[in-house]
Design an enzyme around this catalytic site. Structure first.
Site, mmCIF file in Angstrom:
data_model
loop_
_atom_site.group_PDB
_atom_site.id
_atom_site.type_symbol
_atom_site.label_atom_id
_atom_site.label_comp_id
_atom_site.label_asym_id
_atom_site.label_seq_id
_atom_site.Cartn_x
_atom_site.Cartn_y
_atom_site.Cartn_z
ATOM 1 N N ASP A 6 -13.985 -37.645 3.050
ATOM 2 C CA ASP A 6 -13.102 -36.460 3.054
ATOM 3 C C ASP A 6 -13.110 -35.728 4.393
ATOM 4 O OD1 ASP A 6 -15.609 -35.408 3.075
ATOM 5 O OD2 ASP A 6 -15.395 -34.183 1.259
ATOM 6 N N GLY A 7 -13.820 -36.278 5.406
ATOM 7 C CA GLY A 7 -13.819 -35.657 6.738
ATOM 8 C C GLY A 7 -15.019 -34.755 6.981
ATOM 9 N N GLU A 8 -15.792 -34.451 5.929
ATOM 10 C CA GLU A 8 -16.986 -33.631 6.157
ATOM 11 C C GLU A 8 -18.004 -34.427 6.970
ATOM 12 O OE1 GLU A 8 -18.361 -32.144 2.391
ATOM 13 O OE2 GLU A 8 -16.616 -30.838 2.150
ATOM 14 N N ARG A 15 -13.282 -17.686 26.136
ATOM 15 C CA ARG A 15 -12.231 -16.834 26.677
ATOM 16 C C ARG A 15 -11.878 -15.697 25.719
ATOM 17 N NH1 ARG A 15 -7.818 -20.910 29.079
ATOM 18 N NH2 ARG A 15 -8.462 -22.133 27.291
ATOM 19 N N HIS A 59 -17.136 -19.209 30.747
ATOM 20 C CA HIS A 59 -15.988 -18.487 31.289
ATOM 21 C C HIS A 59 -16.361 -17.030 31.600
ATOM 22 C CE1 HIS A 59 -11.955 -17.259 32.087
ATOM 23 N NE2 HIS A 59 -12.055 -16.331 31.162
ATOM 24 N N ASP A 93 -6.977 -16.490 40.592
ATOM 25 C CA ASP A 93 -6.760 -15.150 40.029
ATOM 26 C C ASP A 93 -7.905 -14.224 40.429
ATOM 27 O OD1 ASP A 93 -8.881 -15.585 38.192
ATOM 28 O OD2 ASP A 93 -7.503 -16.548 36.800
ATOM 29 N N LYS A 109 -2.133 -13.740 40.120
ATOM 30 C CA LYS A 109 -1.569 -14.426 38.937
ATOM 31 C C LYS A 109 -1.391 -13.438 37.786
ATOM 32 C CE LYS A 109 -4.266 -16.661 35.600
ATOM 33 N NZ LYS A 109 -5.299 -17.634 35.206
ATOM 34 N N ARG A 156 -0.628 -13.695 33.555
ATOM 35 C CA ARG A 156 -0.464 -14.615 32.426
ATOM 36 C C ARG A 156 0.622 -14.080 31.498
ATOM 37 N NH1 ARG A 156 -2.613 -18.983 30.511
ATOM 38 N NH2 ARG A 156 -4.389 -19.086 31.937
ATOM 39 N N ASP A 178 -12.133 -22.907 40.499
ATOM 40 C CA ASP A 178 -11.966 -22.172 39.230
ATOM 41 C C ASP A 178 -12.990 -22.696 38.242
ATOM 42 O OD1 ASP A 178 -10.925 -20.350 37.466
ATOM 43 O OD2 ASP A 178 -8.915 -21.229 37.382
HETATM 44 C C1 R5P Z 1 -8.758 -17.803 33.756
HETATM 45 O O1 R5P Z 1 -9.285 -16.711 33.742
HETATM 46 C C2 R5P Z 1 -9.565 -19.050 33.945
HETATM 47 O O2 R5P Z 1 -10.496 -18.910 34.957
HETATM 48 C C3 R5P Z 1 -8.685 -20.231 34.216
HETATM 49 O O3 R5P Z 1 -7.967 -19.997 35.416
HETATM 50 C C4 R5P Z 1 -7.702 -20.443 33.103
HETATM 51 O O4 R5P Z 1 -8.341 -20.332 31.867
HETATM 52 C C5 R5P Z 1 -7.073 -21.803 33.220
HETATM 53 O O5 R5P Z 1 -6.120 -21.925 32.210
HETATM 54 P P1 R5P Z 1 -4.774 -22.745 32.452
HETATM 55 O O6 R5P Z 1 -5.190 -24.054 33.047
HETATM 56 O O7 R5P Z 1 -4.188 -22.898 31.058
HETATM 57 O O8 R5P Z 1 -3.924 -21.917 33.353
#
Ligand code: R5P
Length: 315
Positions: A41-43, A100, A134, A173, A196, A198, A222
């Protein structure tokens, strides 16, 4: 004080078997004999066949996509070890899923990173070993020790091998300034910042950048590539501003949604990514994987021998 014997056990879930094998090779220590399968069942159907009583156990399980599957596997492994009287249990999560979502930035949303922390700590982990979370402040969600490694020494080593002439380090960013500054300092390089915004989970917009990249080689750093929007827009704007060679260096390659197509089409010459997350499917054309297995293996050895972890922050 937690008491454990001299035996280290490396126990791997299914999240990243290649990385687990690589850590095992680095340590000349086989992975514990364990069955981590599925019931019809996936468990999750799980049994550790080796004795773990009193042992110093390290569960190798990044909570990368499929994050919910990998997270529950990790919790069941922790529970299994606790009930089998392991001496000490360390959750080794080189990629920390849900990081995140570390605060309530609007009404009626969960703080998912805190929920993960509650379940890991209450689920049986005595320690957490992770890498480039993150948001580093997630460590504060835990009342157990958290060791937070950086991929920077491993990525820097490779960047130095590329002998990039007079590079400018670029962050995609403002949130990444601290990370970019530490790369820039190590490389004795200048710093530039992409402005940047979002728009949604996979859509971002970039209009400006701060700093000079014309006729310069650029290294964009990043913590992760998810849908690839941030990094490819950063690559686009630095090229528009006259950058020559463009190298991307990122700790975690999540590569979801349109990421691969976006990366293929972006003007980056090389994309360095570590192996915290297994690559499923096609790789972007410029991809080069740099392994963090040695770093994690050394961290596990140091933890077992109660030696410093911060020694591993340097190249
Ligand atoms: C943002 O704060 C993170 O450091 C990354 O830049 C971000 O999560 C990357 O996400 P994506 O590739 O979807 O732009």
């Amino acid at each position: 004080m937690i008491r454990y014997n001299d035996t280290i056990r490396l126990i791997a879930g299914n999240a990243n078997k290649d990385l687990a094998q690589a850590i095992s090779r680095q340590m000349s220590l086989p992975l514990a004999d364990a069955h981590v399968g599925r019931f019809p069942d996936g468990e999750i159907d799980l049994k550790i066949n080796d004795d773990v009583r009193g042992c110093d156990c390290f569960v190798l399980q990044p909570t990368c996509p499929p994050v919910n599957e990998n997270w529950v596997e990790l919790l069941l492994l922790l529970d299994c070890l606790r009930r089998a009287s392991a001496g000490r249990v360390t959750a080794v999560m080189p990629y920390y899923g849900y990081a995140r979502k570390d605060r309530k930035d609007e009404g009626r949303v969960p703080i998912s990173a805190k929920v993960v922390a509650n379940t890991i700590a209450q689920g049986g982990a005595d320690r957490l070993l992770t890498l480039d979370m993150h948001a580093a402040q997630i460590q504060g969600f835990y009342d157990i020790p958290v060791d937070h490694l950086y991929a920077k020494p491993v990525l820097l080593k490779r960047i130095r091998e590329l002998s990039i002439d007079a590079p400018v380090v670029v962050t995609p960013d403002v949130g990444g300034i601290k990370m970019a500054r530490s790369y820039a300092r190590a490389l004795n390089a200048d710093l530039a910042i992409v402005d940047k915004r979002r728009l949604s989970g996979s859509q971002i917009t970039v209009e400006h950048m701060i700093g000079e990249v014309a006729d310069r080689n650029v290294i964009i750093v990043d913590d992760m590539i998810s849908t690839g929007g941030s990094i490819t827009e950063a690559a686009r704007i630095v090229r528009e501003h006259g950058a020559k060679q463009i190298v991307i260096a990122v700790s975690h390659g999540v590569f979801c949604g349109p990421a691969i197509d976006r990366l293929d089409a972006c003007p980056a010459d090389r994309i360095l990514v570590t192996d915290t997350i297994p690559l499923k499917g096609r790789a972007p054309r410029q991809l080069e994987i740099v392994s963090v297995a040695g770093l994690l293996a050394q961290a596990i050895k140091n933890l077992h021998e109660s030696k410093s972890i911060s020694l591993l922050f340097d190249e």
